[in-house]
Design an enzyme around this catalytic site. Sequence first.
Site, PDB file in Angstrom:
ATOM      1  N   ASP A  54     -17.887 -19.539 -15.940  1.00  0.00           N
ATOM      2  CA  ASP A  54     -17.839 -18.487 -16.933  1.00  0.00           C
ATOM      3  C   ASP A  54     -16.994 -18.973 -18.359  1.00  0.00           C
ATOM      4  O   ASP A  54     -16.065 -19.912 -18.121  1.00  0.00           O
ATOM      5  CB  ASP A  54     -17.475 -17.078 -16.628  1.00  0.00           C
ATOM      6  N   TYR A 112     -11.481 -22.002  -5.421  1.00  0.00           N
ATOM      7  CA  TYR A 112     -11.245 -21.604  -6.812  1.00  0.00           C
ATOM      8  C   TYR A 112      -9.779 -20.965  -6.661  1.00  0.00           C
ATOM      9  O   TYR A 112      -9.540 -20.350  -5.312  1.00  0.00           O
ATOM     10  CB  TYR A 112     -12.103 -20.418  -7.095  1.00  0.00           C
TER      11      TYR A 112
END
Length: 243
Positions: A54, A112
């Site tokens: 993103d 992540y």
Amino acid sequence: MQHFFYKLILSYDGTCYYGYQKQPQKITVQQTFEKALKKMTHQNIPTFAASRTDKGVHSQGQTLHFQTTFFLKPTHFQKTLNYLLPPDIRVRQMNFATPNFHARYSAKSKIYQYVFSKKPLNAFNHHFQIFADKLYFDKITKALKFIEGTHNFFAFTSETQPKNFSKTIFQAFLKETSHKYILVFHGNGFLKYMIRFLVGSLIEIGKNKLSLEQFQAMLLGNTTKKATLLAPSKALVLKKIFY
């Protein structure tokens, strides 16, 4: 005409980019990388990435692949690309790839990390973490264990009609250093905004605004409640892709 297949690991500071994937009228990581690639090869070469991060999200281990008729040893290719790229995008590693390798579809799992600072942010770290202000990390640690396993993550995504909301999280845990709290998520894949909605819910748990029971019910699909707090993108890092 012979084609050559390349695989590379890309790191980037996502602060100034509108996400990874190309978008009309937006400056993105993919657009910037392909512009440098075209300048070097004089070819329009499509690239394929493991993850579409993103806006504002960073990477230390994004994996890309592409094919071209342009030949250069990977080490020289890497050096030239880094010369052409802005300093906030770096090719960390580059190798030849097999023709059947695909950065996205060959991936087995991804890691992540979400980073909290123990101290108020300053001019040098505010793009890469958020301040852990009055959070109960003992409760967050308990909640992380609920995330592990295979779940329907419909409550933790902005998507409404993917083929499957089911994802498997192999590990979800808290790592603490002298200056940071780091949430680590290792899974076979992630839905759009999934990690940021999970972290947002963990923040609410850490502030006593969401109970562990409510959080577990959301993971089990025993409630219509959806996550509402989307954690800031700037503290999220794509750490590694496994193949």
